[in-house]
Design a protein around this motif. Structure first.
Motif, PDB file in Angstrom:
ATOM      1  N   ARG A  50       0.828  -1.226   0.000  1.00 45.62           N
ATOM      2  CA  ARG A  50       0.000   0.000   0.000  1.00 45.62           C
ATOM      3  C   ARG A  50       0.854   1.264   0.000  1.00 45.62           C
ATOM      4  NH1 ARG A  50      -3.779  -3.024   4.246  1.00 45.62           N
ATOM      5  NH2 ARG A  50      -5.163  -4.024   2.732  1.00 45.62           N
ATOM      6  N   GLN A  51       2.175   1.072  -0.021  1.00 46.17           N
ATOM      7  CA  GLN A  51       3.144   2.175  -0.062  1.00 46.17           C
ATOM      8  C   GLN A  51       2.914   3.160   1.090  1.00 46.17           C
ATOM      9  OE1 GLN A  51       2.216   2.967  -4.228  1.00 46.17           O
ATOM     10  NE2 GLN A  51       4.256   2.224  -4.796  1.00 46.17           N
ATOM     11  N   GLU A  52       2.784   2.591   2.284  1.00 44.31           N
ATOM     12  CA  GLU A  52       2.537   3.374   3.500  1.00 44.31           C
ATOM     13  C   GLU A  52       3.817   3.518   4.322  1.00 44.31           C
ATOM     14  OE1 GLU A  52      -2.021   1.705   4.223  1.00 44.31           O
ATOM     15  OE2 GLU A  52      -0.354   0.808   5.320  1.00 44.31           O
ATOM     16  N   GLY A  53       3.901   4.625   5.075  1.00 46.89           N
ATOM     17  CA  GLY A  53       4.999   4.824   6.022  1.00 46.89           C
ATOM     18  C   GLY A  53       6.350   4.740   5.360  1.00 46.89           C
ATOM     19  N   GLN A  54       7.230   3.909   5.929  1.00 42.92           N
ATOM     20  CA  GLN A  54       8.599   3.774   5.410  1.00 42.92           C
ATOM     21  C   GLN A  54       8.651   3.245   3.984  1.00 42.92           C
ATOM     22  OE1 GLN A  54      11.033   0.772   7.313  1.00 42.92           O
ATOM     23  NE2 GLN A  54       9.244  -0.451   7.845  1.00 42.92           N
ATOM     24  N   TYR A  55       7.541   2.724   3.487  1.00 38.35           N
ATOM     25  CA  TYR A  55       7.484   2.149   2.148  1.00 38.35           C
ATOM     26  C   TYR A  55       6.835   3.091   1.131  1.00 38.35           C
ATOM     27  CZ  TYR A  55       8.444  -1.997   4.926  1.00 38.35           C
ATOM     28  OH  TYR A  55       8.997  -2.901   5.806  1.00 38.35           O
ATOM     29  N   SER A  56       6.733   4.375   1.450  1.00 38.16           N
ATOM     30  CA  SER A  56       6.011   5.310   0.579  1.00 38.16           C
ATOM     31  C   SER A  56       6.676   5.478  -0.786  1.00 38.16           C
ATOM     32  CB  SER A  56       5.857   6.669   1.261  1.00 38.16           C
ATOM     33  OG  SER A  56       7.131   7.238   1.522  1.00 38.16           O
ATOM     34  N   ASP A  57       7.977   5.222  -0.888  1.00 37.72           N
ATOM     35  CA  ASP A  57       8.685   5.423  -2.152  1.00 37.72           C
ATOM     36  C   ASP A  57       9.048   4.129  -2.879  1.00 37.72           C
ATOM     37  OD1 ASP A  57       8.625   8.185  -1.833  1.00 37.72           O
ATOM     38  OD2 ASP A  57      10.519   8.213  -0.737  1.00 37.72           O
ATOM     39  N   VAL A  58       8.565   2.990  -2.413  1.00 40.12           N
ATOM     40  CA  VAL A  58       8.928   1.732  -3.068  1.00 40.12           C
ATOM     41  C   VAL A  58       8.098   1.532  -4.329  1.00 40.12           C
ATOM     42  CG1 VAL A  58       9.654   0.615  -0.914  1.00 40.12           C
ATOM     43  CG2 VAL A  58       7.302   0.302  -1.742  1.00 40.12           C
ATOM     44  N   PRO A  59       8.655   0.811  -5.303  1.00 42.37           N
ATOM     45  CA  PRO A  59       7.854   0.526  -6.498  1.00 42.37           C
ATOM     46  C   PRO A  59       6.804  -0.541  -6.192  1.00 42.37           C
ATOM     47  CG  PRO A  59       9.955  -0.599  -6.636  1.00 42.37           C
ATOM     48  CD  PRO A  59      10.001   0.245  -5.383  1.00 42.37           C
ATOM     49  N   ARG A  60       5.699  -0.469  -6.851  1.00 42.57           N
ATOM     50  CA  ARG A  60       4.684  -1.513  -6.720  1.00 42.57           C
ATOM     51  C   ARG A  60       5.243  -2.772  -7.364  1.00 42.57           C
ATOM     52  NH1 ARG A  60      -0.969  -0.331  -6.388  1.00 42.57           N
ATOM     53  NH2 ARG A  60      -0.368   0.532  -4.404  1.00 42.57           N
ATOM     54  N   VAL A  78      -2.658 -11.997   4.371  1.00 43.69           N
ATOM     55  CA  VAL A  78      -2.060 -11.101   3.380  1.00 43.69           C
ATOM     56  C   VAL A  78      -2.656 -11.384   2.006  1.00 43.69           C
ATOM     57  CG1 VAL A  78       0.081 -10.450   2.202  1.00 43.69           C
ATOM     58  CG2 VAL A  78       0.076 -10.815   4.690  1.00 43.69           C
ATOM     59  N   LEU A  79      -2.707 -12.660   1.636  1.00 40.40           N
ATOM     60  CA  LEU A  79      -3.258 -13.052   0.341  1.00 40.40           C
ATOM     61  C   LEU A  79      -4.695 -12.567   0.194  1.00 40.40           C
ATOM     62  CD1 LEU A  79      -3.046 -14.566  -2.334  1.00 40.40           C
ATOM     63  CD2 LEU A  79      -3.559 -16.685  -1.077  1.00 40.40           C
ATOM     64  N   GLN A  80      -5.507 -12.763   1.225  1.00 41.41           N
ATOM     65  CA  GLN A  80      -6.904 -12.335   1.151  1.00 41.41           C
ATOM     66  C   GLN A  80      -7.004 -10.817   0.983  1.00 41.41           C
ATOM     67  OE1 GLN A  80      -9.572 -13.905   4.071  1.00 41.41           O
ATOM     68  NE2 GLN A  80     -11.311 -12.962   3.071  1.00 41.41           N
ATOM     69  N   GLU A  81      -6.201 -10.071   1.738  1.00 45.78           N
ATOM     70  CA  GLU A  81      -6.260  -8.611   1.627  1.00 45.78           C
ATOM     71  C   GLU A  81      -5.784  -8.128   0.261  1.00 45.78           C
ATOM     72  OE1 GLU A  81      -5.621  -5.859   4.635  1.00 45.78           O
ATOM     73  OE2 GLU A  81      -5.835  -7.312   6.273  1.00 45.78           O
ATOM     74  N   VAL A  82      -4.744  -8.757  -0.274  1.00 45.15           N
ATOM     75  CA  VAL A  82      -4.256  -8.381  -1.601  1.00 45.15           C
ATOM     76  C   VAL A  82      -5.345  -8.617  -2.641  1.00 45.15           C
ATOM     77  CG1 VAL A  82      -2.624  -9.017  -3.451  1.00 45.15           C
ATOM     78  CG2 VAL A  82      -1.813  -8.685  -1.099  1.00 45.15           C
ATOM     79  N   LYS A  83      -5.950  -9.779  -2.612  1.00 48.16           N
ATOM     80  CA  LYS A  83      -6.934 -10.123  -3.635  1.00 48.16           C
ATOM     81  C   LYS A  83      -8.277  -9.412  -3.431  1.00 48.16           C
ATOM     82  CE  LYS A  83      -4.146 -12.563  -6.039  1.00 48.16           C
ATOM     83  NZ  LYS A  83      -3.701 -12.098  -7.366  1.00 48.16           N
ATOM     84  N   ASP A  84      -8.527  -8.883  -2.224  1.00 49.45           N
ATOM     85  CA  ASP A  84      -9.740  -8.096  -1.977  1.00 49.45           C
ATOM     86  C   ASP A  84      -9.557  -6.620  -2.320  1.00 49.45           C
ATOM     87  OD1 ASP A  84     -11.172 -10.297  -1.119  1.00 49.45           O
ATOM     88  OD2 ASP A  84     -10.983  -9.833   1.023  1.00 49.45           O
ATOM     89  N   ASP A  85      -8.316  -6.192  -2.536  1.00 52.30           N
ATOM     90  CA  ASP A  85      -8.015  -4.782  -2.779  1.00 52.30           C
ATOM     91  C   ASP A  85      -7.970  -4.514  -4.286  1.00 52.30           C
ATOM     92  OD1 ASP A  85      -6.655  -2.304  -3.215  1.00 52.30           O
ATOM     93  OD2 ASP A  85      -5.714  -2.468  -1.236  1.00 52.30           O
ATOM     94  N   PRO A  86      -8.862  -3.650  -4.795  1.00 53.66           N
ATOM     95  CA  PRO A  86      -8.888  -3.387  -6.240  1.00 53.66           C
ATOM     96  C   PRO A  86      -7.567  -2.839  -6.792  1.00 53.66           C
ATOM     97  CG  PRO A  86     -10.741  -2.299  -5.132  1.00 53.66           C
ATOM     98  CD  PRO A  86      -9.885  -2.913  -4.067  1.00 53.66           C
ATOM     99  N   ASP A  87      -6.770  -2.172  -5.961  1.00 52.04           N
ATOM    100  CA  ASP A  87      -5.500  -1.625  -6.414  1.00 52.04           C
ATOM    101  C   ASP A  87      -4.379  -2.660  -6.439  1.00 52.04           C
ATOM    102  OD1 ASP A  87      -6.558   0.948  -6.757  1.00 52.04           O
ATOM    103  OD2 ASP A  87      -6.134   1.481  -4.667  1.00 52.04           O
TER     104      ASP A  87
END
Length: 147
Positions: A50-60, A78-87
């Motif tokens: 989600r590019q949050e916090g310390q990961y704000s500049d990482v590539p997707r 983690v898998l469920q949240e990834v697959k439930d997230d449209p982004d």
């Protein structure tokens, strides 16, 4: 005629076992030419994605290698949240775990994992599995474009 250069993809390894992280890094350093980022627990995996916090500049990432047994948030969550997230749902997720339990395989596919790979226990087998995953996702399949 020369073969075209393989495209470089960003791979996120979600793995808490230092030995498996080391072997994966060695496979990427010696045989593969893709970017490998590593997080060691499920909570950091979601923050990274989600590019949050310390990961704000990482590539997707273009591909996620996901262990199931993780601290903080397990791989199934983690898998469920990834697959439930449209982004995030378009990112292929390869479950890479030591579990051979049929219920883990079934549950992973029910949660829309793109593949389930049991980690080989020996170094050569592990390296070969990583190389095959990489080859498939870099050279064989077409990944979705950057969002």
């Amino acid at each position: 005629m020369t073969d075209p250069q393989p495209r470089i993809i960003n791979v996120l390894l979600v793995e808490d076992d230092p030995g498996d992280v080391l072997m994966t890094r060695e496979a990427f350093d010696e045989y593969l030419h893709n970017r490998l980022d590593v997080v060691t627990d499920g909570a950091d995996a979601l923050s990274y994605l989600r590019q949050e916090g310390q990961y704000s500049d990482v590539p997707r990432p273009d591909l996620i290698l996901l262990d199931l047994n993780l601290p903080k948030r397990d791989g199934r969550e983690v898998l469920q949240e990834v697959k439930d997230d449209p982004d995030l749902r378009h990112i292929p997720v390869i479950v890479l775990t030591t579990s051979q339990a049929e219920e883990d395989v079934l549950r992973s596919y029910q949660l829309h994992a793109n593949a389930y790979v049991t980690k080989p226990v020996d170094f050569e087998g592990f390296i070969e599995a990583i190389k095959q995953i990489d080859h498939f996702f870099v050279s064989v399949v077409q990944l979705p474009g950057k969002s």
